[in-house]
Design a protein around this motif. Structure first.
Motif, PDB file in Angstrom:
ATOM      1  N   GLN A 156     -10.170  39.162   9.055  1.00 40.48           N
ATOM      2  CA  GLN A 156     -11.600  39.297   8.607  1.00 40.48           C
ATOM      3  C   GLN A 156     -11.664  40.596   8.285  1.00 40.48           C
ATOM      4  O   GLN A 156     -11.272  41.638   8.374  1.00 40.48           O
TER       5      GLN A 156
ATOM      6  N   ALA B  85     -14.764  34.784  17.992  1.00 41.67           N
ATOM      7  CA  ALA B  85     -13.846  34.400  17.021  1.00 41.67           C
ATOM      8  C   ALA B  85     -13.159  35.230  15.957  1.00 41.67           C
ATOM      9  O   ALA B  85     -11.929  35.199  15.873  1.00 41.67           O
ATOM     10  N   HIS B  86     -14.064  35.995  15.462  1.00 38.64           N
ATOM     11  CA  HIS B  86     -13.315  36.955  14.657  1.00 38.64           C
ATOM     12  C   HIS B  86     -12.577  37.933  15.417  1.00 38.64           C
ATOM     13  O   HIS B  86     -11.431  38.252  14.687  1.00 38.64           O
TER      14      HIS B  86
ATOM     15  N   ILE C 130     -14.018  27.090  18.116  1.00 39.01           N
ATOM     16  CA  ILE C 130     -15.289  27.846  18.133  1.00 39.01           C
ATOM     17  C   ILE C 130     -15.705  27.457  16.710  1.00 39.01           C
ATOM     18  O   ILE C 130     -16.963  27.098  16.510  1.00 39.01           O
ATOM     19  N   ARG C 131     -15.042  27.940  15.641  1.00 38.50           N
ATOM     20  CA  ARG C 131     -15.653  27.767  14.162  1.00 38.50           C
ATOM     21  C   ARG C 131     -15.916  26.201  13.999  1.00 38.50           C
ATOM     22  O   ARG C 131     -16.896  26.052  13.227  1.00 38.50           O
TER      23      ARG C 131
ATOM     24  N   ASP D 140     -14.419  29.143   6.512  1.00 41.36           N
ATOM     25  CA  ASP D 140     -13.774  29.876   7.610  1.00 41.36           C
ATOM     26  C   ASP D 140     -13.007  29.146   8.559  1.00 41.36           C
ATOM     27  O   ASP D 140     -11.934  29.389   9.168  1.00 41.36           O
TER      28      ASP D 140
ATOM     29  N   ASN E  32     -18.055  31.554  23.201  1.00 37.22           N
ATOM     30  CA  ASN E  32     -18.254  30.668  21.864  1.00 37.22           C
ATOM     31  C   ASN E  32     -18.726  31.145  20.560  1.00 37.22           C
ATOM     32  O   ASN E  32     -18.980  30.680  19.786  1.00 37.22           O
ATOM     33  N   HIS E  33     -19.069  32.532  20.564  1.00 38.22           N
ATOM     34  CA  HIS E  33     -19.769  33.211  19.623  1.00 38.22           C
ATOM     35  C   HIS E  33     -18.727  33.301  18.367  1.00 38.22           C
ATOM     36  O   HIS E  33     -17.710  33.670  18.803  1.00 38.22           O
ATOM     37  N   LEU E  34     -19.280  33.437  17.215  1.00 38.13           N
ATOM     38  CA  LEU E  34     -18.543  33.577  15.959  1.00 38.13           C
ATOM     39  C   LEU E  34     -17.878  34.901  16.054  1.00 38.13           C
ATOM     40  O   LEU E  34     -16.706  35.257  15.466  1.00 38.13           O
ATOM     41  N   GLN E  35     -18.702  36.084  16.530  1.00 35.64           N
ATOM     42  CA  GLN E  35     -18.010  37.359  16.693  1.00 35.64           C
ATOM     43  C   GLN E  35     -16.764  37.407  17.548  1.00 35.64           C
ATOM     44  O   GLN E  35     -15.868  37.850  17.287  1.00 35.64           O
TER      45      GLN E  35
ATOM     46  N   THR F  37     -19.189  25.453  15.644  1.00 31.29           N
ATOM     47  CA  THR F  37     -20.327  26.230  15.269  1.00 31.29           C
ATOM     48  C   THR F  37     -20.565  26.028  13.805  1.00 31.29           C
ATOM     49  O   THR F  37     -21.765  26.068  13.218  1.00 31.29           O
ATOM     50  N   LEU F  38     -19.529  26.118  12.911  1.00 35.92           N
ATOM     51  CA  LEU F  38     -19.819  25.902  11.448  1.00 35.92           C
ATOM     52  C   LEU F  38     -19.649  24.633  10.809  1.00 35.92           C
ATOM     53  O   LEU F  38     -20.099  24.422   9.480  1.00 35.92           O
TER      54      LEU F  38
END
Length: 333
Positions: A22, A209-210, A238-239, A249, A204-207, A242-243
């Motif tokens: 990222q 995952a980052h 996770i992505r 991503d 499970n937050h995107l951050q 979430t997405l």
């Protein structure tokens, strides 16, 4: 190690068949203005951010340039909203590898923010981070490192040691160390950033995952493949949750996971992932986009290497040829 991106979350690929990390930076939001010109600038700014966050940098750029012109005329050259626009435009240029164009914009944004907001303001830390990235990817490490360190110090002082923004700064500094193969310094920073994010934001937050994505890249670089695989698989889960399964991503982490298999010469496992990432990027960006071209190059190389393997070449000459793999490698109907 070859410097890498994408990133927030925008991804940059510096060479194919390597994982994506990222980009170290962030797009910023803004307050709404009542003035009609500034309200129009606000709408354009929001549209540009939405485009940039899905990787459509070429479409976001003209909107931000227009916003910059509008704000400079309405507010003056040294207003914080002008700095905000400069910051986000510089971020987009970083995402496009246009570092010579990003640098003066970020330096100007930094000067405005330090003067108007003070040298210890959190928005100063944001621009320090993006400018440090600009220097780092050009191997200007002596210029980048003190900026990353200053950004982290500002956030720790303002927010405390266990805030997600502090974790974000740690992740960026760790990525900077990784670019220089300073893995022993990078790994504990990633682990500390991950621990903060999991506790404060949830697992499970995107951050989360980052940070996991960058940690997986570190493991991959070090040949610690057994550790990298579950990390990348967790990022993917996770992505997708979430997405959605067709987000850019998701394509990025598919390439990371495929690259992990690629590095182990497990081409039959890499190819379906490369193929899926290509399909996502083609649908999202079109066939001519640079990210789509990168995914296509990944797929072609893996297919060529797979079918060059002796046992596969023998199967091709028999009725037991890997038909499903050949279909995945087919580039046109």
């Amino acid at each position: 190690m070859t410097p890498l991106p994408q990133a927030l979350i925008l991804a940059l690929a510096f060479c194919f068949s390597l994982p994506l990390a990222q980009i170290s930076g962030t797009l910023q939001a803004q307050a709404v203005h009542a003035d009609s010109t500034l309200a129009a600038a606000h709408r354009l700014f929001a549209e540009a951010n939405l485009l940039a966050n899905r990787g459509h940098h070429d479409q976001a750029e003209p909107k931000l340039l227009r916003v910059l012109s509008m704000r400079e005329k309405a507010l003056g050259l040294d207003h914080p909203d002008v700095a905000l626009t400069l910051h986000n435009l510089g971020f987009i240029y970083n995402a496009q590898d246009r570092y010579a164009e990003a640098e003066p914009l970020l330096r100007r944004a930094l000067a405005i923010r330090e003067t108007v907001l003070g040298p210890q303001h959190l928005e100063v830390a944001l621009t320090l981070n993006s400018l440090a990235f600009t220097y780092g990817v050009q191997s200007r490490y002596d210029e980048a490192e003190p900026l990353y360190e200053r950004a982290l110090a500002i956030r720790e002082s303002a927010l405390g040691p266990a805030h997600p923004d502090v974790a974000f700064a740690m992740n960026n500094l760790a990525f900077f160390y990784t670019m220089q193969s300073r893995y022993d310094e990078a790994e504990p920073l990633y682990e500390r950033a991950l621990a903060i994010d999991e506790i404060v934001l949830g697992p499970n937050h995107l951050q989360v995952a980052h940070v996991l994505s960058n940690l997986g890249m570190l493991y991959d670089d070090l040949g610690r493949y057994k550790e990298a695989r579950p990390v990348y698989e967790r990022v993917l889960a996770i992505r997708e949750a979430t997405l959605g399964s067709s987000h850019p991503d998701v394509a990025n982490v598919l390439i990371n996971l495929a690259s992990l298999y690629h590095h182990q010469e497990r081409y039959a496992e890499a190819i379906p992932l490369y193929r899926r990432s290509l399909d996502i990027r083609t649908a999202e960006f079109g066939p001519e986009h640079s990210d789509t071209s990168l995914a296509l190059e990944n797929l072609i190389l893996a297919c060529e290497l797979l079918f060059a393997l002796p046992y596969v070449a023998e199967e091709q000459q028999s009725i037991t040829a890997p038909e499903s793999m050949a279909m995945l490698c087919r580039l046109s109907p």
